[in-house]
Design a protein around this motif. Sequence first.
Motif, PDB file in Angstrom:
ATOM      1  N   GLY A  21      -8.190  -4.700 -13.195  1.00 25.89           N
ATOM      2  CA  GLY A  21      -7.546  -3.400 -11.876  1.00 25.89           C
ATOM      3  C   GLY A  21      -7.030  -2.838 -12.170  1.00 25.89           C
ATOM      4  O   GLY A  21      -6.649  -2.864 -12.961  1.00 25.89           O
ATOM      5  N   ASN A  68      -6.953 -12.546  -1.060  1.00 22.20           N
ATOM      6  CA  ASN A  68      -8.874 -12.118  -1.951  1.00 22.20           C
ATOM      7  C   ASN A  68      -9.278 -12.386  -0.676  1.00 22.20           C
ATOM      8  O   ASN A  68      -9.447 -13.618   0.162  1.00 22.20           O
ATOM      9  N   SER A  76      -2.624  -7.414  -4.015  1.00 16.21           N
ATOM     10  CA  SER A  76      -2.136  -7.946  -4.721  1.00 16.21           C
ATOM     11  C   SER A  76      -0.662  -7.294  -4.077  1.00 16.21           C
ATOM     12  O   SER A  76      -0.592  -5.692  -4.284  1.00 16.21           O
ATOM     13  N   GLU A 129     -15.186 -11.364  -4.607  1.00 17.76           N
ATOM     14  CA  GLU A 129     -14.680 -10.666  -5.682  1.00 17.76           C
ATOM     15  C   GLU A 129     -13.414  -9.999  -5.497  1.00 17.76           C
ATOM     16  O   GLU A 129     -13.067  -8.667  -6.513  1.00 17.76           O
ATOM     17  N   GLN A 144      -9.172  -8.777  -4.598  1.00 15.82           N
ATOM     18  CA  GLN A 144      -8.311  -9.438  -5.766  1.00 15.82           C
ATOM     19  C   GLN A 144      -7.402  -8.234  -4.596  1.00 15.82           C
ATOM     20  O   GLN A 144      -6.933  -7.062  -5.575  1.00 15.82           O
ATOM     21  N   GLY A 182      -7.923  -5.440  -7.065  1.00 11.51           N
ATOM     22  CA  GLY A 182      -8.335  -5.173  -8.990  1.00 11.51           C
ATOM     23  C   GLY A 182      -9.972  -6.322  -7.982  1.00 11.51           C
ATOM     24  O   GLY A 182     -10.439  -6.949  -6.959  1.00 11.51           O
ATOM     25  N   TYR A 183     -11.747  -6.279  -9.253  1.00 13.26           N
ATOM     26  CA  TYR A 183     -12.323  -6.257  -9.262  1.00 13.26           C
ATOM     27  C   TYR A 183     -12.008  -7.866  -9.492  1.00 13.26           C
ATOM     28  O   TYR A 183     -11.884  -8.307 -10.487  1.00 13.26           O
ATOM     29  N   ARG A 184     -12.809  -9.189  -9.036  1.00 11.79           N
ATOM     30  CA  ARG A 184     -12.110 -10.473  -9.632  1.00 11.79           C
ATOM     31  C   ARG A 184     -13.715 -11.154 -10.139  1.00 11.79           C
ATOM     32  O   ARG A 184     -14.654 -11.588  -9.266  1.00 11.79           O
ATOM     33  N   SER A 185     -13.936 -12.101 -11.020  1.00 14.91           N
ATOM     34  CA  SER A 185     -15.297 -12.871 -11.287  1.00 14.91           C
ATOM     35  C   SER A 185     -14.473 -14.309 -11.806  1.00 14.91           C
ATOM     36  O   SER A 185     -13.982 -14.031 -13.593  1.00 14.91           O
ATOM     37  N   THR A 244      -9.262 -11.394 -12.901  1.00 11.25           N
ATOM     38  CA  THR A 244      -9.358  -9.597 -12.448  1.00 11.25           C
ATOM     39  C   THR A 244      -8.911  -8.882 -13.251  1.00 11.25           C
ATOM     40  O   THR A 244      -8.161  -8.253 -14.032  1.00 11.25           O
TER      41      THR A 244
END
Length: 177
Positions: free
Chosen positions: A151, A102, A110, A106, A108, A142-145, A149
């Motif tokens: 993505g 990260n 992987s 926001e 991520q 991806g977008y993390r909240s 996540t």
Amino acid sequence: MKNNHVSRILRTFLVLVTSILTAQQYNSNIKSQSDFWDKVQFGGGLGLSIGTGYTDITVAPSAIYNVNEYFAVGLGAQYTYAKQKNFYSSNLYGASLITLFNPIREIQLSAELEQLRVNVSGIGTNNFTNNFWNTGLFLGAGYRSGNATIGVRYNVLFKENNLAYSDAFMPFVRFYF
């Protein structure tokens, strides 16, 4: 030859993960065992796809260890059942090694090394059986909240007609609690 290459990748990855976790343990101050579990998160994903004559069910639990606020490593398992009416039925099961990075809260990134056993059987007039191991190396973003996540990931080892995945790109939703 391919199995030898996959074996080397898996061994290298396991040595890397073990080294990181061992270094984290030795470089920290003496802490109680509960500190380890404070950094562990459980989660994974569930999948369901149903259409006319088609069913696909996936259960993929996983656990990660947060090395720090930017980096996590973990293990996952997967089971998938898929069936196309009057054509085939399949069972896929296996395990994966997971790394998450990260760079900011926001975003991520992987990498996931996955080894699946694939068992496919024809149904009706499609009399065939195909059982094999499939290795995937997925790189994703991806977008993390919060704990979720969303993505897309790309299987860099994808091969056409391997019967495990129909495309190298796969969307994902990942949850960790």
